[in-house]
Design a protein around this motif. Sequence first.
Motif, short mmCIF file in Angstrom:
data_model
loop_
_atom_site.label_atom_id
_atom_site.label_comp_id
_atom_site.label_asym_id
_atom_site.label_seq_id
_atom_site.Cartn_x
_atom_site.Cartn_y
_atom_site.Cartn_z
N HIS A 1 0.83 -1.21 0.00
CA HIS A 1 0.00 0.00 0.00
C HIS A 1 0.86 1.26 0.00
N ILE A 2 1.87 1.28 0.84
CA ILE A 2 2.70 2.48 0.97
C ILE A 2 3.64 2.62 -0.23
N GLY A 3 4.23 1.53 -0.67
CA GLY A 3 5.15 1.58 -1.81
C GLY A 3 6.21 2.64 -1.62
N ILE A 4 6.36 3.52 -2.60
CA ILE A 4 7.31 4.63 -2.46
C ILE A 4 6.60 5.90 -2.02
N GLY A 5 5.35 5.76 -1.61
CA GLY A 5 4.64 6.90 -1.04
C GLY A 5 4.01 7.84 -2.05
N MET A 6 3.90 7.39 -3.30
CA MET A 6 3.41 8.27 -4.36
C MET A 6 2.03 8.88 -4.08
N PRO A 7 1.05 8.09 -3.60
CA PRO A 7 -0.28 8.69 -3.41
C PRO A 7 -0.30 9.84 -2.42
N TRP A 8 0.65 9.88 -1.50
CA TRP A 8 0.68 10.94 -0.49
C TRP A 8 1.72 12.01 -0.83
N ASP A 9 2.26 11.93 -2.04
CA ASP A 9 3.30 12.87 -2.44
C ASP A 9 4.55 12.72 -1.58
N LEU A 10 4.75 11.52 -1.08
CA LEU A 10 5.91 11.28 -0.22
C LEU A 10 7.03 10.58 -0.99
N ASP A 11 6.96 10.59 -2.32
CA ASP A 11 8.10 10.08 -3.10
C ASP A 11 9.02 11.27 -3.36
N ARG A 12 9.99 11.44 -2.48
CA ARG A 12 10.81 12.65 -2.47
C ARG A 12 12.26 12.33 -2.78
N ASN A 13 12.98 13.34 -3.24
CA ASN A 13 14.44 13.18 -3.38
C ASN A 13 15.11 13.18 -2.01
N ASN A 14 14.63 14.07 -1.15
CA ASN A 14 15.14 14.09 0.22
C ASN A 14 14.00 13.74 1.15
N GLY A 15 14.22 12.78 2.03
CA GLY A 15 13.16 12.41 2.95
C GLY A 15 12.18 11.47 2.28
N GLY A 16 10.91 11.83 2.32
CA GLY A 16 9.89 10.93 1.80
C GLY A 16 9.54 9.88 2.83
#
Lengths: 416, 372
Positions: free
Chosen positions: A61-76
Amino acid sequence: MLLAGGQGSRLGVLTAKVAKPAVAFGGKYRIIDFPLSNCINSGIDTVGVLTQYQPLRLNTHIGIGMPWDLDRNNGGVTVLPPYEKSTNSEWYTGTANAIYQNLDYIETYNPDYVLILSGDHIYKMDYEVMLDYHKENNADVTIAAMPVPLEEASRFGIVITNDDGQITEFEEKPEHPRSNLASMGIYIFSWPILRNALIEMSDQQSCDFGKHIIPYCHENGNRLFAYEYNGYWKDVGTLGSYWEANMELIDIIPEFNLYEEFWKIYTKSDAVPPQYISSESKIERSIISGGSNIYGEVYNSVIGSGVTIGSGTVVRDSIIMKNTEIGNHCVINKAIVAEEVEISDGVVMGEGEDVPNKIQPKIYSFGLVTVGEDSYIPPNVRIGKNTAIAGNTTPEDYPNGALESGESLIKAGDRE
Amino acid sequence: MRAIGIILAGGSNHRMRELSQKRAVAAMPVAGSYRSIDFALSNMSNSHIQKVAVLTQYNARSLNEHLNSAKWWDFGRKQGGLYILTPTITADNSVWYRGTADSIYQNLDWLKQSHEPYVVLASGDGVYKMDYNKILEYHIEKKADITVVCKEMEAGTDVSRFGVVRLASDGRLEDFEEKPMATDKTTISCGIYVVRRRQLIELIEKCAQEERYDFVQDILIRYKNLKRIYGYMIKDYWSSIASVESYYQTNMDFLKREVRDYFTRQYPDIYSKVQDLPPAKYNLGANVKNSLVSSGCIINGTVENSVIFKKVFVGNNCVIKNSIIMNDVYLGDNTYIENCIVESRDTIRANSRYVGEDGIKIVLEKNERYVI
């Protein structure tokens, strides 16, 4: 730091194969979507999710966090499972212990403040306002707390504050509560204070925030403040409260409103297509998610994505999760049916007297029928109240074609 | 796959009437949750084409917004990806795209810099599922120069807005009429082509030298006796939405179970941009029959034989029949709508009545909406 490792055993068969934060809620969402969406909406873009119990569903479900805009270069978003170390290899033994085992993760970001969240509550909250409060008070620890009815206060951790909001005393589930401010399990720590407390308390067995870290900080003269929260907050720890919280979404103007533009809740969307409602259908007071096909009648219910409800079937006061198929001419009353379940034609659920469950009366109550994920229910069986079903059941499992109220039918193994 | 994709999404179309005021045809919302271009894009993605260009020109804002990220169709890759190619002023060019061939000519560098041997050309207004690999196999087997995807229409269908073809028994194109006023043929071109990349570059360059700009008129028809052009017949569902009537009919087709199951339940999926909308909500008084309802809708009234797009609010005692309500429409209480297409973001005041008497009425209202 989002604690998502718990089983949530009071949800019975719903959490047999998934961690509680990954349980579906409100049709298309999962419980963890609420704290995760709160994080990104509050401007927090570095989130560690601590997993332990049955993490597969949670991880996908979480994956790389794309649905929450948490696919970041820094952090995420980073999923943090327990891992083997050179000196020891233990599971997470408590909430604080889990954070302690991931000190390295926090140190790579060297933050000023750390927010501790749990992954099993339904609410919308701006953590930034809470952080401002923390800074304003020059606090070391801020605990989010909400007023509860005094008679219920003995179920919670209670904080007692002075006029400035500073915590003077802390009581865990007191018999005679002296305040009605209950801790919500949401903490902001100034990082050096948390780091020091975790290291000092590292020998503590099953080190827990409520039981050990907060009292430790209090005893050591740290500045503890209570941040009073007055919005919607729901603990969905029991089947009854889980069912109730879902049903509250159906109200004309629900107290917890998913339809507001502001403070959106994000999730990994499973279905793109719209839902189809047939000519024989009747739907009132319900919410229905994308990709569902409804050929029957639905009243007062919450329906997930990709669900099929056959013609002649009547669903009332129920929660039906993702991709479940319900046959024709069924009657489903006050049931919680988990994901990927197949219910054959002519099944009747939630009939009969309100007899307490024989094995786990505390879990399976409220008159609910609870069906675990991937279950199969054969045609034309009748199922009573306060019952639990899981696994690939056959007609032989239902003496006289019925599962009487108060019975449980939990079979191991998967459906073919 | 050994092909790159080009989606022609540039055109405006008078057959769309008022609906084209707002957007290019390729950006038209379809079947509740999709936009027209999603079908071509998803087909490309599902056929493992990794590099796709969308050629746009007319009213492209809405389309660009839809394509603002390539990730929904899985084109957010290190290799290839999604290219939006709009006309630009360069040292040796300062005109708009003057036709389909010209739009490719103006982006010939993109074509030259690719290394895949084949090109799949598709239009952005088709609603269909297709594995382009099958057409490529046919193309190679026939040693064709160009392969045109064709479909047999039912006798009596008005084919005057299509390219109409006649094929020999081996599939070779014998005759091609573009948008004929009258014809006895019933086989049409779907506007989907496979061609070798170098061949396409050569044809397009020659076309430009002769100041010709249209792919169909100046390449397909002009070269039909010179080049090996073959037709590939399809039998599955295919529809072009590029007229109000066919747009309406295509949406209504999704109310049929076999069409809906074909697109939404059978492998592979059609993808679209995800919009984070809550489930649809049916309040007391909702009465929905034989309709599609999308995420984010709140329904308080009666809806019959209709397609309701995302985030539509239907007030108390409303009656909607045989209509299409596009995205983010607010319908005030006691509204009656029949045989209409209500344009997106419209606000319909309470007690309004709109009925399409002969044919489909397009409702465009720009009332102010009060948001709490």
